[in-house]
Design a protein around this motif. Structure first.
Motif, PDB file in Angstrom:
ATOM      1  N   LYS A 168       0.840  -1.135  -0.003  1.00  0.00           N
ATOM      2  CA  LYS A 168       0.006  -0.006   0.067  1.00  0.00           C
ATOM      3  C   LYS A 168       0.727   1.284  -0.152  1.00  0.00           C
ATOM      4  O   LYS A 168       0.584   2.304  -0.539  1.00  0.00           O
ATOM      5  N   ALA A 169       2.075   1.202   0.814  1.00  0.00           N
ATOM      6  CA  ALA A 169       2.911   2.380   0.721  1.00  0.00           C
ATOM      7  C   ALA A 169       3.193   2.753  -0.621  1.00  0.00           C
ATOM      8  O   ALA A 169       3.338   3.915  -1.273  1.00  0.00           O
ATOM      9  N   ARG A 171       1.655   2.102  -3.568  1.00  0.00           N
ATOM     10  CA  ARG A 171       0.684   2.627  -4.139  1.00  0.00           C
ATOM     11  C   ARG A 171       0.448   4.138  -3.864  1.00  0.00           C
ATOM     12  O   ARG A 171       0.119   4.969  -4.315  1.00  0.00           O
ATOM     13  N   ALA A 172       0.689   4.478  -2.287  1.00  0.00           N
ATOM     14  CA  ALA A 172       0.502   5.704  -1.844  1.00  0.00           C
ATOM     15  C   ALA A 172       1.719   6.591  -2.600  1.00  0.00           C
ATOM     16  O   ALA A 172       1.101   7.781  -3.005  1.00  0.00           O
ATOM     17  N   ASP A 175       0.524   7.343  -5.935  1.00  0.00           N
ATOM     18  CA  ASP A 175      -0.488   8.170  -5.896  1.00  0.00           C
ATOM     19  C   ASP A 175      -0.264   9.649  -5.640  1.00  0.00           C
ATOM     20  O   ASP A 175      -0.511  10.587  -6.332  1.00  0.00           O
ATOM     21  N   ASN A 176       0.607   9.544  -4.581  1.00  0.00           N
ATOM     22  CA  ASN A 176       0.689  11.294  -4.032  1.00  0.00           C
ATOM     23  C   ASN A 176       2.031  11.307  -3.370  1.00  0.00           C
ATOM     24  O   ASN A 176       2.161  11.243  -2.205  1.00  0.00           O
TER      25      ASN A 176
END
Ligand SMILES: Nc1ncnc2c1ncn2[C@@H]1O[C@H](COP(=O)(O)OP(=O)(O)OP(=O)(O)O)[C@@H](O)[C@H]1O
Ligand SMILES: [Mg+2]
Lengths: 290, 235
Positions: A168-169, A171-172, A175-176
């Motif tokens: 998830k990190a 993807r984060a 993402d931003n």
């Protein structure tokens, strides 16, 4: 031409080739998403992976499938090393500098492969493999393994990205990046992870290309354009998109022979790439525009 | 009440030019402090300065007894300050729940207490926790952004224009939630365009203009000041 013939001579080889492209395209799309540059050494890293497996196969006499994990680990380490030694120092500079640097790395990696393994074609196993026939479909074992391995590797990556904390990190960060930093996500670890995954998948692409065709020092470089076309077709930053894109490009290349002279097979990916950039640069699954 | 954050004569900018010139401000425990001022006054820059995102050339920032000037954002988050930027303050392609999880990235162990706390403040979010944050309305995005920042139980929350572009109803709601957050023991420093409403709602305020302190005082005092009313609040 009958339906079975179409499937046997074009669709099945297309899916196999597409699966190989998909493995490379997923890494390209991840690097695009997290580091924001086009990594031109991707193809030659795949070549390296294929030859590492070759060394294991000839050295201790195992099958290329048994050598695959070794190739994956070795190439992942090389990818992390290349990042630490070269790309890391260019992080704050304009991205185009890293893109050009990666072209230099591509040439270096290829030179190393040529020095160690020479420029002649090699293969993992001697002799020809005959396809088995299932209800009229001619399928070789290696083709089944290629597609299954692609699905397993990408599936594992998908679960990692959607379930685990570090996935998830990643993807984060894609993402931003700013907000990821403000949330205390350590970008250095995310970058290392990105290279481990991209390098490992790259090696798998190389090994399966070697299993299905032959090993040459230019094998990876020749895959670079189709892999990029696949990543952009699927939508940059989209893992599922890269798989879809890979399969489409692989199929398109094989099917192009039906309407174009086979010398133009390699140009198919180029046409897809140009078309997508002109018509829908976000790709099928709406990725980032670069 | 003890001082939680104090910025003392801070001077600095993004590049060579100084955007902030000798700015001083402080936030006490459990206080809501607002910064108002015209566009380009350096309000957002002042927040970034607290968060270690600025080249500081003079002065210092002290938080809870530590001089945090020059600390990395990562270390500042760990020390207990969380920041909601003015723009791009959510992970659009992640679900609400994942946004919150990323906010708690540095937290070890079980997150359920932190989720409960945030969902209690923002019940709307709980129902939609599997929804992609990018598909929410402006007000809900702002709630996700605040929720993300609250996951680490900060001592101080920095909010940069949390009500920008929101309807009056949402604005009231954000203010109300900010009070609730304060009541759980978190001090808040926020920047606001809606100066009148913000000054009425905050404990104290600072007026910043051209990168310098202009006025400070309780919200009521500042609202009563004719000069301020004319300069920044549109009469
Ligand atoms: N990243 C940046 N790099 C360089 N200069 C910047 C940057 N961000 C802001 N500035 C400059 O700093 C000054 C203060 O900007 P800042 O964003 O702090 O103003 P603000 O008070 O928050 O305004 P607003 O009400 O519009 O949000 C402006 O002159 C702006 O052009
Ligand atoms: Mg601002």
């Amino acid at each position: 031409m009958g339906f079975l013939e179409l499937v046997n001579f074009y669709i099945i080889p297309g899916i196999v080739l597409g699966s190989i492209y998909a493995l490379g395209a997923v890494g390209i799309t991840l690097i695009f998403a997290i580091l924001r540059y086009a990594h031109l050494a991707h193809g030659d890293l795949a070549t390296l992976g294929a030859f590492v497996a070759f060394a294991v196969v000839t050295g201790i006499g195992v099958s290329p499938y048994a050598a695959l994990p070794v190739a994956i680990v070795a190439t992942a380490l090389v990818a992390v090393g290349i990042d630490k030694v070269f790309y890391e120092h260019l992080r704050e500079r304009p991205k185009i500098i890293t893109v050009i640097a990666s072209l230099g790395i591509a040439l270096m990696v290829r030179a190393v492969v040529q020095v160690i393994w020479g420029v002649d074609s090699e293969s993992y196993v001697r002799g020809i493999s005959r396809p088995d026939v299932y209800f009229g479909l001619r399928i070789r074992d290696r083709e089944i393994y290629t597609v299954l391995a692609m699905l397993a590797l990408v599936g594992a990556l998908y679960v990692f990205l959607s379930r685990s904390k570090w996935g998830k990190a990643m993807r984060a960060m894609s993402d931003n990046p700013n907000l990821a930093l403000l949330s205390g996500i350590d970008n250095k670890t995310v970058i290392v992870l990105t290279w481990v995954i991209a390098g490992g998948l790259c090696a798998a692409a190389g090994v399966f290309l070697g299993i299905n065709t032959e090993l040459k020092s230019m094998m990876g470089w020749q895959m670079l354009l189709p892999m990029f076309a696949a990543a952009i077709l699927g939508g940059v930053g989209r893992v599922e998109g890269a798989v879809l894109g890979g399969l489409i490009v692989g199929l398109a290349e094989e099917l192009s022979v039906l309407i174009l002279p086979s010398e133009y097979k390699a140009a198919t990916a180029f046409v897809i790439l140009l078309f997508m950039l002109l018509v829908r640069p976000t790709g099928i699954l709406r990725g980032k525009v670069l | 009440m003890s001082t939680l954050l104090s910025m003392e004569d801070l001077t600095g900018g993004y590049g060579e030019a100084d955007i902030l010139r000798s700015v001083s401000l402080h936030v006490d425990d459990r206080e809501i402090v607002v910064i108002v001022g015209p566009n380009g006054a350096g309000k957002s820059t002042a927040m970034k300065a607290v968060f270690g995102l600025l080249k500081v050339r003079g002065g210092r920032t002290v938080f809870d007894g530590d001089d945090i000037t020059g600390w990395s954002p990562n270390k500042i988050v760990q020390r207990g300050i969380c920041y909601v930027p003015q723009v791009d303050n959510i992970f659009r392609e992640m679900s609400i729940q994942e946004n919150l999880e990323m906010g708690a990235f540095l937290k070890k162990g079980d997150l359920s207490a932190a989720y409960d706390r945030v969902y209690e403040l923002f019940p709307d979010l709980k129902e939609r926790r599997r929804t992609l944050a990018g598909s929410l309305s402006g007000g809900q995005r702002q709630m996700v952004a605040m929720g993300r920042a609250l996951m680490l139980d900060p001592k101080l929350l920095l909010l940069d224009e949390p009500t920008a572009g929101l309807s009056p109803r949402y604005m009231e709601q954000i203010f109300q939630i900010s009070r609730d957050v304060r009541d759980t023991g978190v001090a808040i420093l926020l920047v606001e365009q809606h100066a009148k409403q913000a000054l009425a709602f905050a404990d104290r305020g600072y007026v910043l203009a051209a990168g310098q302190n202009r006025h400070e005082g309780t919200g009521a005092d500042l609202l009563a000041n004719r000069e301020i009313a004319e300069m920044f609040l549109g009469g």
